[in-house]
Design a protein around this motif. Structure first.
Motif, mmCIF file in Angstrom:
data_model
loop_
_atom_site.group_PDB
_atom_site.id
_atom_site.type_symbol
_atom_site.label_atom_id
_atom_site.label_comp_id
_atom_site.label_asym_id
_atom_site.label_seq_id
_atom_site.Cartn_x
_atom_site.Cartn_y
_atom_site.Cartn_z
ATOM 1 N N SER A 17 49.289 31.958 38.208
ATOM 2 C CA SER A 17 49.996 33.026 38.923
ATOM 3 C C SER A 17 49.575 33.008 40.380
ATOM 4 N N ARG A 18 50.411 33.593 41.215
ATOM 5 C CA ARG A 18 50.030 33.684 42.618
ATOM 6 C C ARG A 18 49.026 34.821 42.790
ATOM 7 N N LYS A 19 48.264 34.761 43.838
ATOM 8 C CA LYS A 19 47.197 35.735 44.070
ATOM 9 C C LYS A 19 47.658 36.799 45.057
ATOM 10 N N ILE A 20 47.349 38.058 44.741
ATOM 11 C CA ILE A 20 47.629 39.149 45.667
ATOM 12 C C ILE A 20 46.334 39.909 45.933
ATOM 13 N N LYS A 21 46.374 40.794 46.914
ATOM 14 C CA LYS A 21 45.196 41.596 47.261
ATOM 15 C C LYS A 21 45.446 43.059 46.925
ATOM 16 N N MET A 22 44.430 43.701 46.356
ATOM 17 C CA MET A 22 44.442 45.139 46.123
ATOM 18 C C MET A 22 43.197 45.686 46.793
ATOM 19 N N GLY A 23 43.343 46.114 48.013
ATOM 20 C CA GLY A 23 42.155 46.435 48.800
ATOM 21 C C GLY A 23 41.364 45.163 49.006
ATOM 22 N N ASP A 24 40.082 45.186 48.639
ATOM 23 C CA ASP A 24 39.246 43.990 48.751
ATOM 24 C C ASP A 24 39.272 43.149 47.481
ATOM 25 N N LEU A 25 39.969 43.619 46.457
ATOM 26 C CA LEU A 25 39.989 42.941 45.164
ATOM 27 C C LEU A 25 41.155 41.954 45.088
ATOM 28 N N GLU A 26 40.869 40.761 44.579
ATOM 29 C CA GLU A 26 41.922 39.780 44.368
ATOM 30 C C GLU A 26 42.439 39.883 42.935
ATOM 31 N N ILE A 27 43.746 39.766 42.791
ATOM 32 C CA ILE A 27 44.405 39.817 41.486
ATOM 33 C C ILE A 27 45.231 38.548 41.330
ATOM 34 N N GLY A 28 45.080 37.865 40.192
ATOM 35 C CA GLY A 28 45.867 36.670 39.930
ATOM 36 C C GLY A 28 45.170 35.410 40.394
ATOM 37 N N GLY A 29 45.862 34.276 40.235
ATOM 38 C CA GLY A 29 45.271 32.997 40.603
ATOM 39 C C GLY A 29 44.022 32.737 39.782
ATOM 40 N N ASP A 30 42.944 32.351 40.485
ATOM 41 C CA ASP A 30 41.682 32.073 39.797
ATOM 42 C C ASP A 30 40.721 33.260 39.837
ATOM 43 N N ALA A 203 59.166 33.403 33.497
ATOM 44 C CA ALA A 203 60.222 33.667 34.469
ATOM 45 C C ALA A 203 59.717 33.917 35.887
ATOM 46 N N THR A 204 58.419 34.156 36.055
ATOM 47 C CA THR A 204 57.882 34.495 37.376
ATOM 48 C C THR A 204 56.460 33.987 37.528
ATOM 49 N N ASP A 205 56.037 33.826 38.777
ATOM 50 C CA ASP A 205 54.640 33.479 39.030
ATOM 51 C C ASP A 205 53.847 34.693 39.503
ATOM 52 N N ALA A 206 54.453 35.878 39.421
ATOM 53 C CA ALA A 206 53.756 37.092 39.838
ATOM 54 C C ALA A 206 52.580 37.378 38.899
ATOM 55 N N PRO A 207 51.494 37.958 39.409
ATOM 56 C CA PRO A 207 50.395 38.375 38.524
ATOM 57 C C PRO A 207 50.901 39.394 37.514
ATOM 58 N N LEU A 208 50.344 39.365 36.314
ATOM 59 C CA LEU A 208 50.781 40.270 35.260
ATOM 60 C C LEU A 208 49.659 41.227 34.862
ATOM 61 N N HIS A 209 50.015 42.497 34.772
ATOM 62 C CA HIS A 209 49.100 43.533 34.288
ATOM 63 C C HIS A 209 49.422 43.770 32.824
ATOM 64 N N LEU A 210 48.450 43.563 31.934
ATOM 65 C CA LEU A 210 48.676 43.673 30.499
ATOM 66 C C LEU A 210 48.318 45.047 29.958
ATOM 67 N N GLY A 211 49.064 45.450 28.934
ATOM 68 C CA GLY A 211 48.731 46.668 28.226
ATOM 69 C C GLY A 211 49.704 46.912 27.098
ATOM 70 N N VAL A 212 49.212 47.488 26.014
ATOM 71 C CA VAL A 212 50.059 48.051 24.969
ATOM 72 C C VAL A 212 50.065 49.544 25.233
ATOM 73 N N THR A 213 51.175 50.081 25.672
ATOM 74 C CA THR A 213 51.179 51.465 26.135
ATOM 75 C C THR A 213 51.105 52.435 24.955
ATOM 76 N N GLU A 214 50.537 53.619 25.221
ATOM 77 C CA GLU A 214 50.414 54.644 24.190
ATOM 78 C C GLU A 214 49.891 54.057 22.881
ATOM 79 N N ALA A 215 48.814 53.280 22.974
ATOM 80 C CA ALA A 215 48.292 52.574 21.794
ATOM 81 C C ALA A 215 47.724 53.522 20.739
ATOM 82 N N GLY A 216 47.241 54.701 21.167
ATOM 83 C CA GLY A 216 46.765 55.676 20.182
ATOM 84 C C GLY A 216 45.275 55.934 20.253
#
Length: 371
Positions: A17-30, A203-216
């Motif tokens: 995935s491509r890498k993005i920045k969230m503040g000082d934190l890197e998301i995606g890539g390596d 379908a995309t190289d965007a970073p992915l945030h995983l979750g099973v919503t309302e898991a219980g």
């Protein structure tokens, strides 16, 4: 030598995935897979929200999400962001103006649900605010709030509808020259969640945030999340995760890290390998493990610890851990260090001694990091 070269069956090849920045934190890539949770205090109560963020930080949270349902919440967000040591995600639903206000308040990321934030024009305004104030965006598609036209097209929430929703809204961001985004396609159904993420990953190289919503609840929700997210992570899919539980948010961080540790994707804290106990046990394994888990919560360094009740599997498990204790009968057992038998230890003294040994090991590892 990398352990995956010795044991290739343990290797997980992460999706590129491509890498993005969230503040000082890197998301995606390596970048390491990040673990996040969400506060459940009233956001307008900045003090209570900051206190909960502190607890999440202590548990190891890389990111914290904060709901912003009204103006009072976004007004408090500036103080919250300033106090937080980790990037803050502003959770936005229905009111696009809250997104603009959150960006101005210093949120590192805006989480928007394209199914309920409004028209393309409103999304455009939120995107511009993100560009102006240096935020990234999470496109949050949810099986329970898909757009009406997609439900009419597909008849029900399905993987194809969720992927189409995500790509439609990613296209809006791309059309406005904005690529600092990640995507989630969550559902409470494990099968739907996994299939949607599999389709989106192709379908995309965007970073992915995983979750099973309302898991219980803690136990059942943790199991559902481990099955769904574990399958995806094992396949190399996922750049950041949240375990959505009806429990203390700190538990979400603990379960998230335990999930990643089981796949060797993160290594924070003590990994306790313990037997389920049986009539052969030389000490009360269950009570001992429960006590050690609580006593060692403060350890952040990666340490493996085996606690085995008897010599059937004890020596073999201890051979593969940093520290270990194996019950041997007569109210005593053997302490292992570096995989080898080191000294005998009485059952009465073992908890305090093991805690001391783990803390010494952690101090040694901290010294190596500073060297």
């Amino acid at each position: 030598m990398n352990i995956d070269q010795v044991r290739p069956w343990r290797a997980i090849e992460r999706r590129k995935s491509r890498k993005i920045k969230m503040g000082d934190l890197e998301i995606g890539g390596d970048a390491p897979i990040s673990v996040q949770s969400m506060t459940n205090t009233p956001t307008q109560d900045a003090g209570a929200t900051i206190d909960q963020i502190r607890r999440l930080e202590d548990a190891g949270a890389d990111i914290v999400r904060v709901s912003c349902p009204d103006e009072d919440s976004t007004a408090a967000l500036k103080e919250i962001v300033k106090a937080s040591k980790v990037p803050i995600v502003a959770d936005i639903h229905f009111h696009y103006k809250r997104g603009i206000e959150a960006a101005k308040a210093g949120a590192a990321c805006l989480r928007i649900n394209p199914g309920n934030i409004g028209s393309a024009d409103r999304v455009r305004e939120v995107v511009q605010a993100a560009k102006d104030y240096g935020c990234c965006i999470r496109i949050g598609v949810n099986g329970g709030s898909l757009e009406r036209h997609l439900l009419e097209k597909y008849g029900e929430p399905c993987p194809e509808a969720m992927v189409e929703s995500a790509l439609d809204h990613a296209r809006i961001l791309e059309d406005h020259d904005f690529r600092e985004y990640k995507i989630s396609v969550k559902a409470s159904d494990v099968f739907l969640t996994v299939a949607a993420y599999q389709g989106l990953a192709e379908a995309t190289d965007a970073p992915l945030h995983l979750g099973v919503t309302e898991a219980g609840p803690l136990r059942t929700g943790g199991i559902k999340s481990a099955i769904g997210m574990g399958n995806l992570l094992w396949a190399g899919i996922g750049d950041t995760i949240r375990v959505s539980l009806s429990a203390d948010p700190v538990e979400e961080i603990k379960v998230g890290f335990d999930m990643l540790k089981s796949l060797n994707l993160r290594t924070r804290g003590v990994n306790i390998i313990a037997c389920p106990s049986c009539a052969r046990q030389g000490f009360d394994v269950i009570k001992t493990v429960e006590t050690l888990e609580q006593r060692l919560e403060h350890i952040r360094e990666s340490i493996t610890l085996s606690i085995i009740g008897c010599v059937v599997n004890g020596p073999g498990e201890a051979a593969g851990t940093d520290l270990g204790f194996t019950g041997g009968g007569k109210d005593a057992g053997m302490m292992y260090v570096g995989g080898k038998p080191d000294h005998k230890l009485s059952n009465a003294d073992m908890v305090e001694h093991i805690v001391e040994q783990v803390e010494k090991r952690a101090e040694y590892l901290r010294g190596l990091e500073k060297a």
